[in-house]
Design a protein around this motif. Structure first.
Motif, PDB file in Angstrom:
ATOM      1  N   UNK A 163      13.715  20.559  45.526  1.00 51.89           N
ATOM      2  CA  UNK A 163      13.987  21.650  46.483  1.00 51.89           C
ATOM      3  C   UNK A 163      14.435  21.089  47.838  1.00 51.89           C
ATOM      4  N   UNK A 164      13.858  19.955  48.217  1.00 55.97           N
ATOM      5  CA  UNK A 164      14.233  19.286  49.465  1.00 55.97           C
ATOM      6  C   UNK A 164      15.681  18.773  49.364  1.00 55.97           C
ATOM      7  N   UNK A 165      16.022  18.185  48.218  1.00 58.41           N
ATOM      8  CA  UNK A 165      17.388  17.697  48.015  1.00 58.41           C
ATOM      9  C   UNK A 165      18.379  18.867  48.077  1.00 58.41           C
ATOM     10  N   UNK A 166      18.001  19.962  47.434  1.00 62.65           N
ATOM     11  CA  UNK A 166      18.864  21.152  47.424  1.00 62.65           C
ATOM     12  C   UNK A 166      19.103  21.651  48.855  1.00 62.65           C
ATOM     13  N   UNK A 167      18.037  21.680  49.646  1.00 63.08           N
ATOM     14  CA  UNK A 167      18.133  22.181  51.029  1.00 63.08           C
ATOM     15  C   UNK A 167      19.042  21.301  51.899  1.00 63.08           C
ATOM     16  N   UNK A 168      19.083  19.999  51.579  1.00 64.50           N
ATOM     17  CA  UNK A 168      19.860  19.073  52.405  1.00 64.50           C
ATOM     18  C   UNK A 168      21.293  18.862  51.915  1.00 64.50           C
ATOM     19  N   UNK A 169      21.626  19.424  50.748  1.00 66.59           N
ATOM     20  CA  UNK A 169      22.943  19.183  50.136  1.00 66.59           C
ATOM     21  C   UNK A 169      24.059  19.922  50.861  1.00 66.59           C
ATOM     22  N   UNK A 170      25.267  19.352  50.790  1.00 64.91           N
ATOM     23  CA  UNK A 170      26.464  20.066  51.248  1.00 64.91           C
ATOM     24  C   UNK A 170      26.955  21.006  50.149  1.00 64.91           C
ATOM     25  N   UNK A 171      26.811  20.563  48.903  1.00 68.17           N
ATOM     26  CA  UNK A 171      27.224  21.356  47.738  1.00 68.17           C
ATOM     27  C   UNK A 171      26.103  21.293  46.710  1.00 68.17           C
ATOM     28  N   UNK A 172      25.707  22.459  46.179  1.00 71.57           N
ATOM     29  CA  UNK A 172      24.663  22.501  45.141  1.00 71.57           C
ATOM     30  C   UNK A 172      25.307  22.930  43.827  1.00 71.57           C
ATOM     31  N   UNK A 173      25.098  22.130  42.781  1.00 71.77           N
ATOM     32  CA  UNK A 173      25.584  22.487  41.451  1.00 71.77           C
ATOM     33  C   UNK A 173      24.370  22.836  40.594  1.00 71.77           C
ATOM     34  N   UNK A 174      24.249  24.121  40.278  1.00 70.86           N
ATOM     35  CA  UNK A 174      23.083  24.605  39.537  1.00 70.86           C
ATOM     36  C   UNK A 174      23.247  24.295  38.047  1.00 70.86           C
ATOM     37  N   UNK A 175      22.271  23.593  37.493  1.00 68.71           N
ATOM     38  CA  UNK A 175      22.316  23.257  36.061  1.00 68.71           C
ATOM     39  C   UNK A 175      21.127  23.857  35.319  1.00 68.71           C
ATOM     40  N   UNK A 176      20.723  25.069  35.713  1.00 64.15           N
ATOM     41  CA  UNK A 176      19.591  25.661  34.996  1.00 64.15           C
ATOM     42  C   UNK A 176      20.032  26.450  33.770  1.00 64.15           C
ATOM     43  N   UNK A 177      21.361  26.562  33.563  1.00 60.95           N
ATOM     44  CA  UNK A 177      21.849  27.278  32.381  1.00 60.95           C
ATOM     45  C   UNK A 177      22.310  26.314  31.297  1.00 60.95           C
ATOM     46  N   UNK A 178      23.265  26.783  30.481  1.00 59.58           N
ATOM     47  CA  UNK A 178      23.773  25.938  29.395  1.00 59.58           C
ATOM     48  C   UNK A 178      24.967  25.099  29.884  1.00 59.58           C
ATOM     49  N   UNK A 179      25.503  24.283  28.982  1.00 58.15           N
ATOM     50  CA  UNK A 179      26.590  23.365  29.342  1.00 58.15           C
ATOM     51  C   UNK A 179      27.837  24.120  29.807  1.00 58.15           C
ATOM     52  N   UNK A 180      28.159  25.209  29.129  1.00 55.42           N
ATOM     53  CA  UNK A 180      29.343  25.991  29.484  1.00 55.42           C
ATOM     54  C   UNK A 180      29.240  26.520  30.924  1.00 55.42           C
ATOM     55  N   UNK A 181      28.046  26.988  31.288  1.00 58.80           N
ATOM     56  CA  UNK A 181      27.822  27.491  32.652  1.00 58.80           C
ATOM     57  C   UNK A 181      27.951  26.351  33.659  1.00 58.80           C
ATOM     58  N   UNK A 182      27.401  25.199  33.299  1.00 58.43           N
ATOM     59  CA  UNK A 182      27.498  24.028  34.180  1.00 58.43           C
ATOM     60  C   UNK A 182      28.966  23.654  34.399  1.00 58.43           C
ATOM     61  N   UNK A 183      29.745  23.655  33.325  1.00 55.79           N
ATOM     62  CA  UNK A 183      31.173  23.323  33.433  1.00 55.79           C
ATOM     63  C   UNK A 183      31.881  24.264  34.405  1.00 55.79           C
ATOM     64  N   UNK A 184      31.512  25.550  34.381  1.00 62.28           N
ATOM     65  CA  UNK A 184      32.113  26.530  35.296  1.00 62.28           C
ATOM     66  C   UNK A 184      31.726  26.228  36.747  1.00 62.28           C
ATOM     67  N   UNK A 185      30.446  25.865  36.958  1.00 64.15           N
ATOM     68  CA  UNK A 185      29.979  25.545  38.317  1.00 64.15           C
ATOM     69  C   UNK A 185      30.699  24.311  38.859  1.00 64.15           C
ATOM     70  N   UNK A 186      30.881  23.308  38.002  1.00 60.66           N
ATOM     71  CA  UNK A 186      31.564  22.080  38.426  1.00 60.66           C
ATOM     72  C   UNK A 186      33.021  22.379  38.751  1.00 60.66           C
ATOM     73  N   UNK A 187      33.673  23.169  37.897  1.00 60.53           N
ATOM     74  CA  UNK A 187      35.081  23.542  38.118  1.00 60.53           C
ATOM     75  C   UNK A 187      35.246  24.218  39.472  1.00 60.53           C
ATOM     76  N   UNK A 188      34.341  25.147  39.782  1.00 60.58           N
ATOM     77  CA  UNK A 188      34.400  25.870  41.058  1.00 60.58           C
ATOM     78  C   UNK A 188      34.200  24.904  42.232  1.00 60.58           C
ATOM     79  N   UNK A 189      33.218  24.002  42.113  1.00 61.81           N
ATOM     80  CA  UNK A 189      32.940  23.031  43.182  1.00 61.81           C
ATOM     81  C   UNK A 189      34.139  22.120  43.417  1.00 61.81           C
TER      82      UNK A 189
END
Length: 200
Positions: A163-189
């Motif tokens: 949570x501390x790392x998340x708070x200090x990040x410039x960009x947060x990539x959420x990986x709490x879903x499946x691989x397909x969702x992660x791929x979408x988050x990375x593409x957007x970032x």
């Protein structure tokens, strides 16, 4: 050219994100790979490990990672001794790789698990954190490494809280879903990164 620092907690999926970023043409400089190179078979680094930790520190010509891991995990002095051997070599290896990639006109991702813990955020232009909530991190680590809940919790507690790392990040990539969702988050970032940097 910009340099991204990629980090996250143990079992957060950072390696997967790293591979996805490679697919977008980023040069990935991996701290884990550099740390293995620093104590590779026949290296000065490995000779120094043997000098400090003894012959049991090596198995089949390679560093005996499980043995060393057990030695340093609960012993701050031994951990500091190991770090003093490995860290300077890792920094040198990574700096050379980063310089070569930048000279070739490539954007660089510095994949550093302990980026915040080692206070390296000033060495990159922006920090991307791969995030999963701690309960999911615990679950994934137990499954991935076949660990008890207690052992997995101890490993997680040895790092800065996610949570501390998340708070200090410039960009947060959420990986709490499946691989397909992660791929979408990375593409957007990545798209947003290019928007920020290609216009300048």
């Amino acid at each position: 050219m910009k340099v991204i620092g990629l980090t996250g907690g143990i079992a957060s999926g950072k390696s997967t994100v790293s591979e996805l970023l490679r697919g977008y043409g980023f040069a990935v400089v991996d701290a884990d790979v550099a740390s293995r190179t620093a104590v590779a078979a026949g290296s000065d680094g490995l000779q120094e490990v043997i000098a400090v930790f003894g012959g049991e520190a090596v198995i089949d010509g390679e560093m005996n990672r499980p043995y060393i891991g057990q030695l340093v995990f609960n012993d701050p002095e031994k951990r500091a001794a190991l770090n003093s051997i490995i860290h300077p070599r890792v920094r040198e290896i990574m700096a050379l790789e980063k310089r070569a990639a930048l000279q070739n006109g490539r954007y660089v991702v510095m994949d550093i698990p302990l980026l915040y813990e080692n206070k390296l955020e000033a060495t990159v232009d922006e920090v991307w954190v791969v995030y999963v909530p701690e309960h999911l991190q615990l679950e994934r680590l137990m499954k991935r490494n076949d660990m008890t809940q207690e052992a997995a919790a101890a490993r997680i507690a040895s790092q800065l809280a996610i949570e501390e790392k998340k708070a200090r990040a410039d960009v947060v990539i959420d990986n709490s879903g499946d691989l397909q969702t992660l791929e979408q988050h990375v593409k957007k970032a990545v798209e947003q990164f290019f928007e920020r940097n290609e216009k300048k």
